[in-house]
Design a protein around this motif. Sequence first.
Motif, mmCIF file in Angstrom:
data_model
loop_
_atom_site.group_PDB
_atom_site.id
_atom_site.type_symbol
_atom_site.label_atom_id
_atom_site.label_comp_id
_atom_site.label_asym_id
_atom_site.label_seq_id
_atom_site.Cartn_x
_atom_site.Cartn_y
_atom_site.Cartn_z
ATOM 1 N N UNK A 150 -15.778 5.052 -3.752
ATOM 2 C CA UNK A 150 -16.012 3.876 -4.769
ATOM 3 C C UNK A 150 -16.485 2.628 -4.128
ATOM 4 N N UNK A 151 -16.595 1.364 -5.171
ATOM 5 C CA UNK A 151 -16.798 0.190 -4.297
ATOM 6 C C UNK A 151 -15.956 -0.965 -5.007
ATOM 7 N N UNK A 152 -15.096 -0.335 -6.111
ATOM 8 C CA UNK A 152 -14.514 -1.449 -6.953
ATOM 9 C C UNK A 152 -13.481 -2.245 -6.271
ATOM 10 N N UNK A 153 -12.760 -1.605 -5.402
ATOM 11 C CA UNK A 153 -11.677 -2.272 -4.850
ATOM 12 C C UNK A 153 -12.292 -3.449 -3.886
ATOM 13 N N UNK A 154 -13.186 -3.058 -3.117
ATOM 14 C CA UNK A 154 -13.959 -4.275 -2.385
ATOM 15 C C UNK A 154 -14.551 -5.206 -3.248
ATOM 16 N N UNK A 155 -15.280 -4.898 -4.306
ATOM 17 C CA UNK A 155 -15.833 -5.829 -5.071
ATOM 18 C C UNK A 155 -15.025 -6.558 -5.834
ATOM 19 N N UNK A 156 -13.927 -6.222 -6.252
ATOM 20 C CA UNK A 156 -12.800 -6.881 -7.063
ATOM 21 C C UNK A 156 -12.168 -7.964 -5.899
ATOM 22 N N UNK A 157 -11.838 -7.490 -4.625
ATOM 23 C CA UNK A 157 -11.263 -8.329 -3.562
ATOM 24 C C UNK A 157 -12.300 -9.415 -3.090
ATOM 25 N N UNK A 158 -13.492 -9.177 -3.313
ATOM 26 C CA UNK A 158 -14.558 -10.240 -2.941
ATOM 27 C C UNK A 158 -14.495 -11.206 -4.039
ATOM 28 N N UNK A 159 -14.575 -10.833 -5.309
ATOM 29 C CA UNK A 159 -14.386 -11.882 -6.455
ATOM 30 C C UNK A 159 -12.966 -12.392 -6.474
ATOM 31 N N UNK A 160 -11.688 -11.767 -6.068
ATOM 32 C CA UNK A 160 -10.655 -12.615 -5.764
ATOM 33 C C UNK A 160 -10.892 -13.938 -4.744
ATOM 34 N N UNK A 169 8.756 -16.462 2.580
ATOM 35 C CA UNK A 169 7.569 -16.132 2.000
ATOM 36 C C UNK A 169 7.913 -14.427 1.552
ATOM 37 N N UNK A 170 7.385 -14.148 0.336
ATOM 38 C CA UNK A 170 7.231 -12.656 -0.090
ATOM 39 C C UNK A 170 5.591 -12.278 -0.032
ATOM 40 N N UNK A 171 5.785 -11.396 0.866
ATOM 41 C CA UNK A 171 4.291 -10.691 1.178
ATOM 42 C C UNK A 171 4.082 -9.581 0.129
ATOM 43 N N UNK A 172 3.172 -9.499 -0.573
ATOM 44 C CA UNK A 172 2.487 -8.835 -1.562
ATOM 45 C C UNK A 172 1.436 -8.191 -1.111
ATOM 46 N N UNK A 173 1.357 -6.667 -1.051
ATOM 47 C CA UNK A 173 0.354 -5.752 -0.480
ATOM 48 C C UNK A 173 -0.374 -5.076 -1.802
ATOM 49 N N UNK A 174 -1.626 -5.338 -2.243
ATOM 50 C CA UNK A 174 -2.079 -4.771 -3.266
ATOM 51 C C UNK A 174 -3.413 -4.019 -3.389
ATOM 52 N N UNK A 175 -3.721 -3.016 -3.957
ATOM 53 C CA UNK A 175 -5.200 -2.648 -4.104
ATOM 54 C C UNK A 175 -5.651 -3.058 -5.473
ATOM 55 N N UNK A 176 -6.745 -3.708 -5.800
ATOM 56 C CA UNK A 176 -7.299 -4.219 -7.169
ATOM 57 C C UNK A 176 -7.379 -2.823 -8.110
ATOM 58 N N UNK A 177 -7.647 -1.712 -7.463
ATOM 59 C CA UNK A 177 -7.781 -0.376 -8.528
ATOM 60 C C UNK A 177 -6.449 0.352 -8.483
ATOM 61 N N UNK A 178 -5.475 -0.189 -8.014
ATOM 62 C CA UNK A 178 -3.968 0.546 -7.882
ATOM 63 C C UNK A 178 -3.660 0.795 -9.217
ATOM 64 N N UNK A 204 -8.455 0.991 0.013
ATOM 65 C CA UNK A 204 -8.172 2.435 0.492
ATOM 66 C C UNK A 204 -8.656 3.204 -0.573
ATOM 67 N N UNK A 205 -8.409 2.751 -1.859
ATOM 68 C CA UNK A 205 -8.849 3.553 -3.113
ATOM 69 C C UNK A 205 -10.424 4.003 -3.118
ATOM 70 N N UNK A 206 -11.018 2.797 -2.771
ATOM 71 C CA UNK A 206 -12.452 3.072 -2.470
ATOM 72 C C UNK A 206 -12.805 4.259 -1.349
ATOM 73 N N UNK A 207 -12.067 4.369 -0.347
ATOM 74 C CA UNK A 207 -12.558 5.317 0.688
ATOM 75 C C UNK A 207 -12.127 6.566 0.148
ATOM 76 N N UNK A 208 -10.879 6.810 -0.565
ATOM 77 C CA UNK A 208 -10.580 8.120 -1.156
ATOM 78 C C UNK A 208 -11.555 8.616 -2.385
ATOM 79 N N UNK A 209 -12.308 7.791 -2.996
ATOM 80 C CA UNK A 209 -12.874 8.453 -3.991
ATOM 81 C C UNK A 209 -14.646 7.961 -3.816
#
Length: 270
Positions: free
Chosen positions: A143-153, A95-104, A136-141
Amino acid sequence: MSARNSRANKAAARERLRLERERQAKKDKIRRQLVVAVSTVAVLAAAGGIGYAVMQANKPTAWEAAKDAKVVKPRNTEGENGTTVVIGKPAAKKTLEVYEDSRCPICATFEQAVGETVKKDLDAGKYKLKYIGATFIDNSDNGEGSKNALSALGAALDVSPEAFMDYKAALYSANFHPEESDDKFAKDAYLLEVADSVDALKNNAAFKKNVENGTFDPWALKMSQTFDDSGVSGTPTLKMDGKKVVAEGSDNAPMTVEQFNAAVDKALKG
Protein backbone atom coordinates in the motif's frame (compact mmCIF):
# COMPACT_ATOMS: atom_id res chain seq x y z
CA MET A 1 -30.86 -12.91 -87.50
CA SER A 2 -27.92 -12.95 -89.90
CA ALA A 3 -24.68 -14.69 -89.05
CA ARG A 4 -22.93 -11.30 -89.22
CA ASN A 5 -25.23 -9.79 -86.57
CA SER A 6 -24.85 -12.84 -84.40
CA ARG A 7 -21.04 -12.56 -84.49
CA ALA A 8 -21.24 -8.81 -83.76
CA ASN A 9 -23.47 -9.36 -80.78
CA LYS A 10 -21.21 -12.03 -79.38
CA ALA A 11 -18.17 -9.78 -79.83
CA ALA A 12 -19.92 -6.91 -78.04
CA ALA A 13 -20.91 -9.21 -75.20
CA ARG A 14 -17.32 -10.46 -74.87
CA GLU A 15 -16.09 -6.82 -74.77
CA ARG A 16 -18.58 -5.87 -72.06
CA LEU A 17 -17.52 -8.90 -70.04
CA ARG A 18 -13.85 -7.96 -70.44
CA LEU A 19 -14.47 -4.39 -69.33
CA GLU A 20 -16.51 -5.59 -66.37
CA ARG A 21 -13.71 -7.95 -65.33
CA GLU A 22 -11.17 -5.11 -65.58
CA ARG A 23 -13.35 -2.86 -63.43
CA GLN A 24 -13.79 -5.64 -60.87
CA ALA A 25 -10.05 -6.34 -60.87
CA LYS A 26 -9.35 -2.65 -60.19
CA LYS A 27 -11.88 -2.65 -57.32
CA ASP A 28 -10.30 -5.78 -55.85
CA LYS A 29 -6.82 -4.22 -56.10
CA ILE A 30 -7.97 -1.04 -54.37
CA ARG A 31 -9.70 -3.09 -51.67
CA ARG A 32 -6.51 -5.11 -51.03
CA GLN A 33 -4.45 -1.91 -50.82
CA LEU A 34 -6.88 -0.46 -48.29
CA VAL A 35 -6.79 -3.64 -46.21
CA VAL A 36 -2.98 -3.58 -46.19
CA ALA A 37 -2.92 0.11 -45.29
CA VAL A 38 -5.42 -0.28 -42.46
CA SER A 39 -3.58 -3.35 -41.17
CA THR A 40 -0.29 -1.47 -41.23
CA VAL A 41 -1.79 1.43 -39.27
CA ALA A 42 -3.28 -1.02 -36.76
CA VAL A 43 0.06 -2.77 -36.31
CA LEU A 44 1.85 0.55 -35.86
CA ALA A 45 -0.79 1.73 -33.40
CA ALA A 46 -0.56 -1.51 -31.45
CA ALA A 47 3.22 -1.29 -31.42
CA GLY A 48 2.99 2.30 -30.27
CA GLY A 49 0.53 1.34 -27.56
CA ILE A 50 2.75 -1.48 -26.38
CA GLY A 51 5.74 0.85 -26.42
CA TYR A 52 3.84 3.42 -24.37
CA ALA A 53 2.65 0.76 -21.95
CA VAL A 54 6.20 -0.52 -21.53
CA MET A 55 7.46 3.02 -21.03
CA GLN A 56 4.78 3.68 -18.40
CA ALA A 57 5.49 0.37 -16.68
CA ASN A 58 9.18 1.24 -16.46
CA LYS A 59 8.47 4.78 -15.28
CA PRO A 60 9.21 5.08 -11.54
CA THR A 61 6.24 5.63 -9.23
CA ALA A 62 6.01 8.84 -7.24
CA TRP A 63 7.30 7.05 -4.16
CA GLU A 64 10.19 5.45 -6.04
CA ALA A 65 11.11 8.88 -7.39
CA ALA A 66 10.87 10.36 -3.89
CA LYS A 67 13.68 8.09 -2.69
CA ASP A 68 16.18 10.09 -4.72
CA ALA A 69 14.49 13.48 -4.48
CA LYS A 70 15.76 16.36 -2.37
CA VAL A 71 14.40 16.31 1.16
CA VAL A 72 12.36 19.35 2.16
CA LYS A 73 12.32 19.59 5.95
CA PRO A 74 9.04 20.64 7.54
CA ARG A 75 9.30 23.59 9.86
CA ASN A 76 9.46 22.69 13.56
CA THR A 77 11.85 19.78 12.98
CA GLU A 78 15.50 19.26 13.84
CA GLY A 79 18.41 17.04 12.89
CA GLU A 80 19.58 15.64 9.60
CA ASN A 81 16.71 15.54 7.11
CA GLY A 82 14.41 17.02 9.76
CA THR A 83 13.52 13.62 11.18
CA THR A 84 13.80 14.73 14.80
CA VAL A 85 10.33 15.84 15.83
CA VAL A 86 10.11 16.96 19.46
CA ILE A 87 7.00 18.70 20.77
CA GLY A 88 6.41 20.23 24.19
CA LYS A 89 7.78 22.78 26.61
CA PRO A 90 11.59 23.14 26.47
CA ALA A 91 11.76 23.14 30.26
CA ALA A 92 10.42 19.58 30.46
CA LYS A 93 13.30 17.40 31.61
CA LYS A 94 12.32 14.08 30.06
CA THR A 95 11.07 12.99 26.67
CA LEU A 96 8.50 10.32 25.84
CA GLU A 97 9.27 8.67 22.50
CA VAL A 98 6.19 7.54 20.56
CA TYR A 99 6.58 5.14 17.61
CA GLU A 100 3.48 4.87 15.42
CA ASP A 101 2.29 3.84 11.97
CA SER A 102 -0.66 5.91 10.73
CA ARG A 103 -2.50 2.81 9.44
CA CYS A 104 -1.95 0.82 12.65
CA PRO A 105 -5.31 -0.08 14.25
CA ILE A 106 -3.74 -0.57 17.69
CA CYS A 107 -2.16 2.89 17.41
CA ALA A 108 -5.65 4.23 16.71
CA THR A 109 -6.98 2.48 19.83
CA PHE A 110 -4.10 3.91 21.87
CA GLU A 111 -4.60 7.45 20.55
CA GLN A 112 -8.36 7.37 21.07
CA ALA A 113 -7.90 6.23 24.67
CA VAL A 114 -4.77 8.11 25.75
CA GLY A 115 -4.18 10.90 23.23
CA GLU A 116 -6.00 13.56 25.21
CA THR A 117 -4.01 12.65 28.33
CA VAL A 118 -0.76 13.03 26.39
CA LYS A 119 -1.87 16.47 25.19
CA LYS A 120 -2.66 17.58 28.75
CA ASP A 121 0.71 16.29 29.98
CA LEU A 122 2.52 18.24 27.24
CA ASP A 123 0.61 21.42 28.07
CA ALA A 124 1.55 20.93 31.73
CA GLY A 125 5.23 20.42 30.88
CA LYS A 126 5.27 16.95 32.41
CA TYR A 127 7.49 15.72 29.56
CA LYS A 128 8.23 16.40 25.90
CA LEU A 129 7.07 14.09 23.12
CA LYS A 130 9.33 12.76 20.38
CA TYR A 131 7.46 11.33 17.40
CA ILE A 132 8.87 8.61 15.13
CA GLY A 133 6.65 7.65 12.20
CA ALA A 134 6.64 4.21 10.57
CA THR A 135 5.33 2.89 7.24
CA PHE A 136 5.80 -0.86 7.59
CA ILE A 137 2.10 -1.65 7.05
CA ASP A 138 2.47 -0.38 3.49
CA ASN A 139 5.24 -2.90 2.98
CA SER A 140 3.14 -5.79 4.24
CA ASP A 141 0.19 -5.15 1.91
CA ASN A 142 1.79 -3.21 -0.96
CA GLY A 143 0.00 0.00 0.00
CA GLU A 144 0.83 3.70 0.17
CA GLY A 145 -1.39 5.03 2.96
CA SER A 146 1.18 4.98 5.75
CA LYS A 147 3.67 6.91 3.64
CA ASN A 148 1.07 9.34 2.35
CA ALA A 149 -0.34 10.05 5.81
CA LEU A 150 3.18 10.55 7.18
CA SER A 151 3.87 13.05 4.40
CA ALA A 152 0.63 14.87 5.26
CA LEU A 153 1.67 14.92 8.91
CA GLY A 154 4.85 16.63 7.74
CA ALA A 155 2.68 19.22 6.00
CA ALA A 156 0.74 19.73 9.24
CA LEU A 157 3.97 20.04 11.20
CA ASP A 158 5.08 22.68 8.72
CA VAL A 159 2.05 24.70 9.86
CA SER A 160 2.66 24.27 13.61
CA PRO A 161 3.31 21.62 16.28
CA GLU A 162 -0.28 22.11 17.49
CA ALA A 163 -1.65 21.47 13.99
CA PHE A 164 0.49 18.32 13.83
CA MET A 165 -0.87 16.97 17.11
CA ASP A 166 -4.48 17.82 16.23
CA TYR A 167 -4.15 16.27 12.78
CA LYS A 168 -2.54 13.13 14.16
CA ALA A 169 -5.45 12.82 16.60
CA ALA A 170 -7.93 13.27 13.73
CA LEU A 171 -6.25 10.61 11.58
CA TYR A 172 -6.48 8.12 14.45
CA SER A 173 -10.01 9.11 15.46
CA ALA A 174 -12.97 6.75 15.27
CA ASN A 175 -14.51 9.08 12.69
CA PHE A 176 -11.68 8.82 10.17
CA HIS A 177 -9.34 5.91 10.87
CA PRO A 178 -9.97 3.13 8.31
CA GLU A 179 -9.61 -0.61 8.69
CA GLU A 180 -6.01 -1.71 8.29
CA SER A 181 -6.89 -3.46 5.01
CA ASP A 182 -8.48 -0.28 3.61
CA ASP A 183 -5.74 1.93 2.15
CA LYS A 184 -7.81 5.12 2.41
CA PHE A 185 -4.86 7.27 3.47
CA ALA A 186 -3.32 6.67 0.05
CA LYS A 187 -5.84 9.18 -1.33
CA ASP A 188 -4.92 12.85 -0.94
CA ALA A 189 -8.59 13.79 -1.10
CA TYR A 190 -9.30 11.72 2.01
CA LEU A 191 -6.35 13.19 3.91
CA LEU A 192 -7.66 16.65 3.08
CA GLU A 193 -11.14 15.63 4.21
CA VAL A 194 -9.67 14.64 7.58
CA ALA A 195 -7.77 17.95 7.70
CA ASP A 196 -11.03 19.86 7.37
CA SER A 197 -11.76 18.81 10.97
CA VAL A 198 -8.65 20.69 12.17
CA ASP A 199 -9.10 24.45 12.45
CA ALA A 200 -5.49 25.29 11.57
CA LEU A 201 -5.64 23.14 8.41
CA LYS A 202 -9.13 23.76 7.11
CA ASN A 203 -8.97 25.94 3.98
CA ASN A 204 -5.20 26.21 4.47
CA ALA A 205 -3.93 26.64 0.91
CA ALA A 206 -0.27 25.99 1.76
CA PHE A 207 -1.10 22.75 3.59
CA LYS A 208 -3.34 21.59 0.73
CA LYS A 209 -0.65 22.32 -1.85
CA ASN A 210 2.00 20.43 0.13
CA VAL A 211 -0.26 17.39 0.47
CA GLU A 212 -1.25 17.31 -3.20
CA ASN A 213 2.28 18.03 -4.47
CA GLY A 214 3.90 15.50 -2.12
CA THR A 215 6.29 18.17 -0.85
CA PHE A 216 7.23 16.10 2.16
CA ASP A 217 7.22 12.66 0.52
CA PRO A 218 11.05 12.38 0.64
CA TRP A 219 10.95 13.50 4.28
CA ALA A 220 8.37 10.80 5.07
CA LEU A 221 10.70 8.15 3.63
CA LYS A 222 13.59 9.46 5.71
CA MET A 223 11.42 9.42 8.81
CA SER A 224 10.36 5.87 8.02
CA GLN A 225 14.03 4.90 7.72
CA THR A 226 14.61 6.43 11.15
CA PHE A 227 11.97 4.07 12.52
CA ASP A 228 13.52 1.09 10.71
CA ASP A 229 16.94 1.96 12.15
CA SER A 230 15.57 2.30 15.69
CA GLY A 231 15.25 -1.43 16.31
CA VAL A 232 11.60 -1.04 17.30
CA SER A 233 9.60 -3.88 15.79
CA GLY A 234 5.99 -2.87 16.36
CA THR A 235 3.61 -0.02 17.02
CA PRO A 236 2.58 1.62 19.19
CA THR A 237 5.81 1.57 21.16
CA LEU A 238 6.65 4.06 23.93
CA LYS A 239 10.10 4.73 25.34
CA MET A 240 11.68 7.00 27.91
CA ASP A 241 15.39 7.13 28.70
CA GLY A 242 15.90 4.30 26.21
CA LYS A 243 13.55 1.97 28.10
CA LYS A 244 10.13 0.77 26.95
CA VAL A 245 7.15 2.25 28.75
CA VAL A 246 4.71 -0.62 29.16
CA ALA A 247 1.56 -1.56 31.00
CA GLU A 248 2.18 -3.21 34.35
CA GLY A 249 2.86 -6.93 33.93
CA SER A 250 3.04 -6.63 30.15
CA ASP A 251 5.52 -5.92 27.37
CA ASN A 252 2.95 -3.85 25.47
CA ALA A 253 2.17 -0.16 25.46
CA PRO A 254 -0.41 0.96 28.04
CA MET A 255 -3.82 1.10 26.41
CA THR A 256 -5.89 2.86 29.09
CA VAL A 257 -5.45 6.19 30.88
CA GLU A 258 -4.85 4.39 34.18
CA GLN A 259 -2.20 2.10 32.70
CA PHE A 260 -0.59 5.02 30.89
CA ASN A 261 -0.39 7.31 33.92
CA ALA A 262 1.08 4.53 36.06
CA ALA A 263 3.65 3.57 33.43
CA VAL A 264 4.71 7.15 32.67
CA ASP A 265 4.95 8.15 36.34
CA LYS A 266 7.18 5.13 36.93
CA ALA A 267 9.36 6.08 33.94
CA LEU A 268 9.62 9.71 35.09
CA LYS A 269 10.86 8.55 38.49
CA GLY A 270 13.31 6.11 36.95
